[in-house]
Design a protein around this motif. Structure first.
Motif, PDB file in Angstrom:
ATOM      1  N   GLU A  73       0.674  -1.144  -0.088  1.00 46.60           N
ATOM      2  CA  GLU A  73       0.016  -0.113   0.074  1.00 46.60           C
ATOM      3  C   GLU A  73       0.884   1.264   0.025  1.00 46.60           C
ATOM      4  OE1 GLU A  73       0.180  -2.213   2.235  1.00 46.60           O
ATOM      5  OE2 GLU A  73       1.145  -1.125   4.193  1.00 46.60           O
ATOM      6  N   GLU A  74       2.048   1.250   0.381  1.00 48.03           N
ATOM      7  CA  GLU A  74       3.018   2.308   0.306  1.00 48.03           C
ATOM      8  C   GLU A  74       3.560   2.511  -0.881  1.00 48.03           C
ATOM      9  OE1 GLU A  74       5.333   0.571   3.651  1.00 48.03           O
ATOM     10  OE2 GLU A  74       5.590   2.942   4.399  1.00 48.03           O
ATOM     11  N   GLY A  75       3.212   1.852  -2.029  1.00 43.75           N
ATOM     12  CA  GLY A  75       3.792   1.866  -3.346  1.00 43.75           C
ATOM     13  C   GLY A  75       3.475   3.121  -3.962  1.00 43.75           C
ATOM     14  N   GLY A  76       3.907   3.477  -5.127  1.00 41.01           N
ATOM     15  CA  GLY A  76       3.408   4.601  -5.838  1.00 41.01           C
ATOM     16  C   GLY A  76       3.384   4.419  -6.944  1.00 41.01           C
ATOM     17  N   SER A  77       3.208   5.677  -7.769  1.00 39.63           N
ATOM     18  CA  SER A  77       3.044   5.738  -9.224  1.00 39.63           C
ATOM     19  C   SER A  77       3.725   7.117  -9.616  1.00 39.63           C
ATOM     20  CB  SER A  77       1.599   5.988  -9.690  1.00 39.63           C
ATOM     21  OG  SER A  77       0.870   6.899  -8.849  1.00 39.63           O
ATOM     22  N   GLY A  78       3.946   7.207 -10.845  1.00 35.93           N
ATOM     23  CA  GLY A  78       4.748   8.405 -11.487  1.00 35.93           C
ATOM     24  C   GLY A  78       5.933   7.970 -11.981  1.00 35.93           C
ATOM     25  N   THR A  79       6.798   9.012 -12.203  1.00 36.43           N
ATOM     26  CA  THR A  79       8.032   8.639 -12.694  1.00 36.43           C
ATOM     27  C   THR A  79       9.192   9.156 -11.779  1.00 36.43           C
ATOM     28  OG1 THR A  79       7.700  10.652 -13.950  1.00 36.43           O
ATOM     29  CG2 THR A  79       8.150   8.572 -15.105  1.00 36.43           C
ATOM     30  N   ILE A  80      10.361   8.245 -11.647  1.00 36.45           N
ATOM     31  CA  ILE A  80      11.099   8.626 -10.788  1.00 36.45           C
ATOM     32  C   ILE A  80      12.364   9.231 -11.707  1.00 36.45           C
ATOM     33  CG2 ILE A  80      13.143   8.061  -9.215  1.00 36.45           C
ATOM     34  CD1 ILE A  80      11.432   5.328  -9.039  1.00 36.45           C
ATOM     35  N   PRO A  81      12.560  10.616 -11.638  1.00 38.39           N
ATOM     36  CA  PRO A  81      13.642  11.278 -12.487  1.00 38.39           C
ATOM     37  C   PRO A  81      15.143  10.875 -11.920  1.00 38.39           C
ATOM     38  CG  PRO A  81      13.073  12.770 -10.755  1.00 38.39           C
ATOM     39  CD  PRO A  81      12.136  11.477 -10.373  1.00 38.39           C
ATOM     40  N   ILE A  82      15.500   9.429 -11.967  1.00 39.11           N
ATOM     41  CA  ILE A  82      16.706   8.818 -11.530  1.00 39.11           C
ATOM     42  C   ILE A  82      17.917   9.586 -11.733  1.00 39.11           C
ATOM     43  CG2 ILE A  82      16.593   7.284 -13.377  1.00 39.11           C
ATOM     44  CD1 ILE A  82      17.675   6.670  -9.719  1.00 39.11           C
TER      45      ILE A  82
END
Lengths: 253, 310, 127
Positions: free
Chosen positions: A55-64
């Motif tokens: 449930e702590e997961g996320g969405s979106g993009t990581i500007p790695i």
């Protein structure tokens, strides 16, 4: 005069290899420390992810990669210290007594230092990307934005080139590090005080239009960020500064 | 008779003309005409100071002259820098100026990559002979050991020109002898021109065949060691009571010492002429002896010594 | 035969080498046909400039005491070792002794007497 055949000068390949060995061997200990830090960071990242619940997961993009711009810029700033550490107390001794044209020799050292810097940066970037893989694999909505792969490299390069200008002009690392920092800081302060933004934009616009005029498509591309545009302008300027420093320093009067 | 400051001949391995260099207000070289013949062993002596080292540095393009010119092996140190430096084996004044963090063996390998004419086998033999601690970092060596490493670095690529700045400085007596022995073997084996700047004239005497005396930036004397030791002699003479010595002309007289009725001169000139000159002045010459090269150097360096016509 | 030079170097080195070779011939340690060390070898052994050795060998060749065969070495010649050579060497010993004696304001006669006294003391017959 006896017409004795002269002893040959070293080949470019031999010099390059020698300098490459010098720079990498010299940095062995530092590289190991750096590697240790990276390993620790990866370890922490992985551990953190493993402990995250679904449930702590996320969405979106990581500007790695964009996120690595600042750390790698710092690396680039400090890199010349390592590159020139071999020559102590001063270059005006052994380095200059070798049978190589000094401009070439210094340029080669700077260039090889850069190559190793890029290599190390790429490894760090790859490690960072790998460290986030578990999350990306787990959460379908999470993505890694790898488009800005060149951004941290450009930042590191820019930092390295600017400090290298000072390193080439002065032999004492203390002197050029201080000057580089003071110079950059001074420029920043002045830039904030005076309205240099207009001047800077003016420079950028001029260079951009030059690019467009010679058929360069990159700058016109809207997907390139503001930062990116600035790099494309300032990197060549810094490189030109470095070249001038190299030519001036060992001028054959 | 005048003390010579110029060598005759041509075919110089090294020649400077009116070479000038100052560091701020200190004048290191006041326009010298140094000439080193090919395959000679030239010893440059003078007090510890800027003059000698500066001259050597100019050859390596580690210093730029303020005036005059220098040429080595037909090349200009500035214009043909890299090509000339590939022909030179250089030992600088400082013992530790290379990469101190490198172990000696690696430093040798690094140096070798810059000199394609490097003879690895010869380097190994020399390293053994000079007992180099190959695994120790160069910076951790004693002065003497570091010096010996520099000797191997200079000799192993068999350069036609060796330029040594105080090569035996910092070495204990045994190491000094080994070094000079190594050098003697080297020049016996390979045609080499050697320029040694030193204040230890004594031990280079067996090898030197030319000497230049540099003081206050000026060459007081420059000649073959043969000529120097033939022309600069010590005369011991007895003089009558109350002899005032004014009859002895000044020229060529470098030193004078008096002990009661016995006076000793060091005079530059042919023996016959000086004997008669002293005899005519009323001194009875009892003994004429040759000087060692060191004694000659000291005499030529003394305030009265040397050619002052500059 | 071992060629050695005086470390005090009061005499030019090449002259010392020449004297050593002469002495070797006179004493029979160097026989006709014997090869002297090469220039390289002797220079390295003695730690001297090779040009000095060359000078010595040239001088010896000029006096006919050795012969330099290109590429093969320097050979002792078989010119007769007569009394003249020995006498020449003896004369330079006498010269040195006389020079020392003159420093004491002593002449040849006094020197000869001192030598004879020494011989008598050593219990040998003065010849």
């Amino acid at each position: 005069m006896t017409n004795r055949t002269l002893n040959p000068e070293p080949s470019a390949g031999a010099i390059a290899t020698a300098q490459l060995r010098l720079v990498t061997l010299l940095q062995k200990r530092d590289l190991l420390v750096l590697a240790a830090i990276v390993v620790v960071m990866i370890g922490l990242a992985l551990w953190g992810q493993v402990r995250m619940g679904p449930e702590e997961g996320g969405s979106g993009t990581i500007p790695i990669f964009r996120g690595l711009s600042v750390p790698l810029a710092l690396l680039g700033l400090l890199w010349p210290l390592g590159v020139w550490r071999a020559d102590s107390p001063e270059r005006r001794g052994y380095f200059w007594s070798l049978p190589v044209d000094r401009r070439r020799h210094t340029s080669l050292r700077v260039g090889i230092g850069w190559v190793v810097l890029v290599g190390v940066s790429l490894l760090i970037m790859a490690a960072a990307a790998a460290s986030f893989l578990p999350s990306v694999i787990r959460f379908e909505d999470l993505r890694m934005d790898v488009a800005q792969v060149w951004e941290p490299l450009a930042t590191a390069t820019l930092a390295y080139v600017i400090v290298s200008i000072f390193a080439v002009l002065f032999e004492s690392p203390v002197r050029w590090m201080i000057l580089a920092w003071v110079g950059v800081l001074g420029l920043y302060i002045v830039g904030e005080a005076a309205d240099l933004d207009g001047l800077v934009e003016g420079v950028e616009d001029t260079v951009e239009s030059l690019f467009v005029a010679i058929g360069g498509p990159v700058v016109a591309d809207e997907s390139v960020s503001d930062w990116g545009r600035q790099y494309l302008v300032w990197l060549p300027i810094a490189a030109a500064g470095l070249l001038s420093a190299l030519l001036w320093r060992h001028e054959e009067r | 008779m005048n003390i010579p400051t110029k060598l005759t001949g041509n075919g110089w391995a090294l020649a400077t003309s009116g070479l000038r260099k100052s560091y701020g207000k200190t004048v290191a070289l006041r326009g010298i005409d140094l000439t080193v013949p090919e395959e000679s062993v030239y010893v440059l002596v003078g007090p510890n100071g800027a003059g000698k080292t500066t001259a050597l540095k100019i050859l390596l393009d580690l210093a730029r002259p303020d005036g005059g010119s220098a040429e080595a092996l037909g090349m200009n140190p500035r214009r043909d820098g890299p090509r000339l430096r590939a022909q030179i084996g250089y030992i600088p004044e400082a013992q530790k100026w290379e990469h101190g963090w490198m172990p000696v063996s690696r430093l040798l390998a690094y140096h070798a990559s810059y000199f394609p004419s490097w003879d690895g086998e010869y380097a190994a033999r020399l390293s053994k002979r000079l007992e180099l601690p190959l695994e120790r970092p160069y910076g951790k060596l004693s002065k003497g050991q570091a010096r010996r490493v520099q000797i191997v670095l200079a000799l192993a690529h068999r350069p036609p020109l060796l330029v040594f700045d105080e090569p035996t400085d910092g070495l204990d007596p045994l190491a000094r002898e080994t070094t000079l022995s190594v050098l003697a073997e080297h020049i016996a084996e390979y045609a080499t021109t050697v320029l040694i700047s030193t204040h230890l004239v004594h031990e280079t005497e067996k090898l030197a065949d030319h000497m230049g005396v540099l003081r206050d930036g000026v060459l007081r004397a420059q000649a073959t060691t043969d000529e120097i030791q033939r022309s600069l002699l010590r005369y011991r003479a007895e003089v009558p009571d109350g002899w005032d010595g004014r009859a002895v002309p000044d020229s060529g007289v470098l030193r004078r010492a008096a002990r009661g009725r016995e006076i000793e001169w060091m005079v530059w000139g042919s023996e016959g002429e000086v004997r008669s000159m002293l005899g005519e002045a009323g001194a009875q010459v009892r003994e004429v002896t040759r000087l060692t090269l060191e004694e000659a150097a000291v005499a030529l360096l003394s305030p009265e010594g040397g050619n002052h016509d500059q | 035969m071992l060629i050695s030079i005086d470390p005090e170097l009061r005499q030019p080195i090449y002259a010392q080498i020449v004297d050593e070779v002469r002495r070797g011939r006179v004493l029979g340690m160097l026989r006709p046909g014997d090869v002297l060390p090469s220039v390289r070898q002797l220079a390295a052994d003695l730690g001297i400039n090779p040009n000095t050795v060359k000078q010595a060998y040239r001088e010896l060749e000029r006096e006919g005491l050795v012969h330099v065969r290109r590429g093969q070495g320097t050979y002792v010649t078989d010119s007769a070792v007569d009394g003249a050579e020995r006498n020449r060497m003896l004369r330079s010993v006498a010269e040195r002794a006389l020079a020392q004696a003159r420093r004491l304001d002593a002449g040849a006669e006094e020197l000869i007497e001192a030598v004879r006294a020494l011989e008598r003391r050593n219990g040998r017959e003065a010849s």
